[in-house]
Design an enzyme around this catalytic site. Structure first.
Site, PDB file in Angstrom:
ATOM      1  N   HIS A 193       0.844  -1.203   0.000  1.00 24.62           N
ATOM      2  CA  HIS A 193       0.000   0.000   0.000  1.00 24.62           C
ATOM      3  C   HIS A 193       0.879   1.253   0.000  1.00 24.62           C
ATOM      4  O   HIS A 193       1.038   1.921   1.012  1.00 24.62           O
ATOM      5  CB  HIS A 193      -0.946  -0.015   1.199  1.00 24.62           C
ATOM      6  CG  HIS A 193      -1.990  -1.067   1.093  1.00 24.62           C
ATOM      7  ND1 HIS A 193      -1.910  -2.273   1.765  1.00 24.62           N
ATOM      8  CD2 HIS A 193      -3.157  -1.118   0.384  1.00 24.62           C
ATOM      9  CE1 HIS A 193      -2.973  -3.018   1.473  1.00 24.62           C
ATOM     10  NE2 HIS A 193      -3.749  -2.335   0.644  1.00 24.62           N
ATOM     11  N   ASN A 194       1.416   1.574  -1.158  1.00 24.16           N
ATOM     12  CA  ASN A 194       2.337   2.698  -1.322  1.00 24.16           C
ATOM     13  C   ASN A 194       1.912   3.551  -2.510  1.00 24.16           C
ATOM     14  O   ASN A 194       0.855   3.318  -3.109  1.00 24.16           O
ATOM     15  CB  ASN A 194       3.767   2.174  -1.507  1.00 24.16           C
ATOM     16  CG  ASN A 194       3.835   1.088  -2.580  1.00 24.16           C
ATOM     17  OD1 ASN A 194       3.169   1.177  -3.604  1.00 24.16           O
ATOM     18  ND2 ASN A 194       4.617   0.042  -2.329  1.00 24.16           N
ATOM     19  N   ARG A 235       3.099   3.706  -5.501  1.00 28.86           N
ATOM     20  CA  ARG A 235       3.029   2.978  -6.776  1.00 28.86           C
ATOM     21  C   ARG A 235       1.673   2.268  -6.904  1.00 28.86           C
ATOM     22  O   ARG A 235       1.103   2.195  -7.990  1.00 28.86           O
ATOM     23  CB  ARG A 235       4.177   1.979  -6.889  1.00 28.86           C
ATOM     24  CG  ARG A 235       4.341   1.414  -8.310  1.00 28.86           C
ATOM     25  CD  ARG A 235       5.557   0.503  -8.411  1.00 28.86           C
ATOM     26  NE  ARG A 235       6.781   1.215  -8.149  1.00 28.86           N
ATOM     27  CZ  ARG A 235       7.439   1.958  -9.040  1.00 28.86           C
ATOM     28  NH1 ARG A 235       6.959   2.078 -10.273  1.00 28.86           N
ATOM     29  NH2 ARG A 235       8.540   2.573  -8.712  1.00 28.86           N
ATOM     30  N   ASP A 282      -6.035   5.175  -0.745  1.00 32.51           N
ATOM     31  CA  ASP A 282      -5.261   4.503   0.309  1.00 32.51           C
ATOM     32  C   ASP A 282      -4.293   5.460   1.006  1.00 32.51           C
ATOM     33  O   ASP A 282      -3.250   5.028   1.513  1.00 32.51           O
ATOM     34  CB  ASP A 282      -4.484   3.314  -0.268  1.00 32.51           C
ATOM     35  CG  ASP A 282      -5.265   2.017  -0.201  1.00 32.51           C
ATOM     36  OD1 ASP A 282      -6.130   1.907   0.683  1.00 32.51           O
ATOM     37  OD2 ASP A 282      -5.028   1.122  -1.038  1.00 32.51           O
ATOM     38  N   TYR A 294       1.407  -8.807   4.366  1.00 27.40           N
ATOM     39  CA  TYR A 294       0.622  -9.723   5.189  1.00 27.40           C
ATOM     40  C   TYR A 294       1.487 -10.361   6.276  1.00 27.40           C
ATOM     41  O   TYR A 294       1.080 -10.463   7.441  1.00 27.40           O
ATOM     42  CB  TYR A 294       0.017 -10.822   4.320  1.00 27.40           C
ATOM     43  CG  TYR A 294      -1.229 -10.433   3.547  1.00 27.40           C
ATOM     44  CD1 TYR A 294      -1.831  -9.186   3.727  1.00 27.40           C
ATOM     45  CD2 TYR A 294      -1.806 -11.309   2.638  1.00 27.40           C
ATOM     46  CE1 TYR A 294      -2.967  -8.838   3.023  1.00 27.40           C
ATOM     47  CE2 TYR A 294      -2.947 -10.961   1.920  1.00 27.40           C
ATOM     48  CZ  TYR A 294      -3.523  -9.723   2.115  1.00 27.40           C
ATOM     49  OH  TYR A 294      -4.644  -9.385   1.422  1.00 27.40           O
TER      50      TYR A 294
END
Length: 575
Positions: free
Chosen positions: A253-254, A256, A294, A425
């Site tokens: 979650h960045n 990119r 996000d 994860y």
């Protein structure tokens, strides 16, 4: 008053023309040349003829606006000047030169005037810019004061300082971009890049952050959003910089991932011809929600936030804490004048845009997947683009599709994302084990593999959702749905290999190169042969001309390794 008006009164003189009295009236502001032409015309003499003006006593009278007036009893007479022909030509030339000079002087005066106006405009623009910066500074001071008051108020309360938990007072500093514009170069996109940018096959791994910022900026211009909403191009750059700096450096979650989702949304807008069916406001909502969906993701999902009772979970009452936080950060950024791309939008319109963006970002919570997809299924067979509820549901499904669309892309683009997601994860599951929290099986590094992680998600989440969208937009089947089916088949084959290898290892473990060879037969781009000496024949490295022979040799080799192991799971290689 009287003398002032008399100075503008025309002058009248009387001529003797062939024994008749001819009255001539001219303005006191006429030039001598104009008066000469008037006298020639009145005396039936050709223009540009040199003339003399003689009074009744034979004296010469000066031909200019200040000549003395006469009366009908004291007539002037116009006489052609008896100079030689060369003198007449010289007078004519001088007359032409004087007229040209006068025209040039007028032109130069216009240019001087233009220069003066331009200089004044430049000065005004600088003043406006300085005043605007002052306004921005004032707003920043107000925000800083508000933050100080909030911090002082909250110091009496309990704060959670665990590194993995979000702290508003610490990370609020990131909202304002650390660098000002223009801080990243303006890239000129090639025509090939522009066309590829509209397709799901776009390779997001080849681009640096500055290049992704330029691509996002191009998308807003290309869709006409900058013009439609009167966005300041510099403000758009500042907003994108602030967005980029408020995505954390998580494995998945960045920024990119943000670009990946936004590019897929841009591609679906073109692929599904949404510009012809939805409004410009809808286009803006879809793109902006994708960019912001996000923001400031901490790398730990909602389940962790709720189980660990983090500040986000407490603040949002365990209801989509991350998605609510993404919305809050998005509109904190937009609340800064230097980053407000909607500054020129009417308040009522902005209110609608804000509510719609919040709705779309909240829809990305996978806990609501079934609810949203069921609602879309009920509408898709009789979908009405003029129905607001139908369009709202479609937009929610579109952002969900884009958010989890990695497997739509080519394998070499999609597979690294699986590695990134599993890494995130595993980080979470390791922390959950450390903190004594429940661990989801699909996040446990001791239980999950890449095939098992992907097969169920593709079969039961991705394919059903995209197939329902395909009912409305049949053109996505070849470009988006078929790659999902191929990806499902790819991971199912990998799982069969894993199962066969695990069965074989229980009786007589096979060398590691065997599994590697089988994976290479399937064309897995991320798999390479081990480099240990003596493991794996050199003929299997590099390009193989005959894949079928190689597949057969692998199976034969596996069978020879042990007669006691059932390798029926590898027979699918002969398909």
């Amino acid at each position: 008053m009287g003398s002032s008006s008399s100075s503008y009164a025309p002058k009248t003189i009387y001529l003797d023309v062939d024994g008749k009295v001819q009255r001539v009236i001219f303005s006191r502001h006429c030039s001598p040349c104009d008066i000469k032409e008037l006298l020639c015309s009145s005396s039936n003499i050709a223009r540009n003829t040199a003339i003399l003006l003689i009074d009744s006593e034979g004296a010469l009278v000066s031909i200019d606006p200040s000549m003395p007036a006469n009366t009908p009893n004291n007539l002037y007479k116009v006489m052609p000047h008896s100079a030689n022909q060369g003198g007449e030509k010289e007078d004519m030339f001088q007359n032409v030169l004087s007229q040209v000079a006068e025209q040039f002087s007028r032109a130069f005066r216009i240019n001087e005037l233009k220069t003066e106006v331009t200089n004044r405009l430049t000065m005004l623009e600088k003043r406006v810019e300085l005043e605007g910066l002052k306004v921005v500074e004032i707003e920043k001071c107000k925000n800083d004061l508000k933050k100080l008051r909030d911090e002082m108020t909250s110091r009496g309360g309990v704060r959670m300082n665990c590194n993995c938990k979000y702290n508003f007072s610490d990370d609020g500093k990131k909202l304002s971009p650390r660098r000002d514009v223009p801080s990243y170069p303006k890239y000129t996109l090639s025509q090939e890049t522009i066309e590829t940018l509209k397709k799901p096959t776009f390779d997001v791994w080849h681009w640096e952050h500055n290049e992704m910022l330029s691509c996002l900026e191009y998308m807003y211009h290309d869709l006409g959003l900058v013009k439609e909403f009167n966005m300041n191009p510099i403000t758009l750059k500042r907003w994108l910089l602030a967005i980029q700096e408020n995505y954390r450096d998580n494995p998945f979650h960045n920024f990119r991932h943000c670009f990946c989702v936004s590019q897929m949304m841009y591609g679906m807008i073109h692929l599904c011809n949404l510009q012809e069916r939805l409004t410009m406001t809808d286009m803006c909502i879809l793109m902006t929600a994708a960019v912001c969906h996000d923001l400031d993701h901490p790398g730990y999902n909602n389940t962790y936030q709720i189980n660990a009772r983090t500040e986000l979970a407490v603040r949002y009452n365990d209801i989509s804490p991350l998605e609510n936080h993404h919305c809050a950060v998005a509109f904190q950024i937009l609340s800064m004048p230097e980053c407000n791309i909607f500054a020129n939008v009417e308040p009522d319109s902005f209110k609608q845009i804000r509510q719609a963006i919040i709705t779309l970002i909240l829809a990305t919570d996978m806990a609501r997947h079934g609810e949203i997809l069921d609602s879309f299924k009920q509408k898709v067979d009789s979908f009405d683009f003029t129905n607001e509820e139908h369009v709202k549901c479609l937009k929610m499904v579109l952002i969900k599709c884009c958010d989890i669309s990695n497997e739509v892309r080519p394998t070499e683009v999609a597979e690294p994302w699986v590695d990134c997601l599993l890494e995130e994860y595993f980080m979470q599951s390791d922390r959950e084990k450390t903190e004594g929290l429940p661990v989801a099986p699909f996040m446990d590094r001791d239980k999950v593999t890449k095939p098992t992680a992907q097969i169920g998600f593709i079969k039961f989440v991705l394919i059903p959702m995209f197939e329902n969208v395909m009912k409305l937009f049949p053109q996505i089947e070849e470009i988006m749905v078929q790659p999902l089916r191929d990806s499902r088949d790819h991971y199912e084959e990998l799982k069969q290999i894993d199962d066969a290898m695990s069965e074989g290892s229980q009786a007589d473990p096979a060398p590691s190169f065997l599994k590697t060879e089988v994976l290479n037969c399937l064309g897995s781009p991320s798999t390479q042969f081990p480099k240990e000496s003596g493991v794996g024949p050199p003929s299997l490295c590099g390009n193989i001309k005959n894949v079928q022979k190689r597949q057969s040799s692998v199976v034969k080799k596996a069978v020879k390794m042990t007669d006691s192991v059932n390798f029926a799971g590898l027979i699918f290689l002969h398909r």
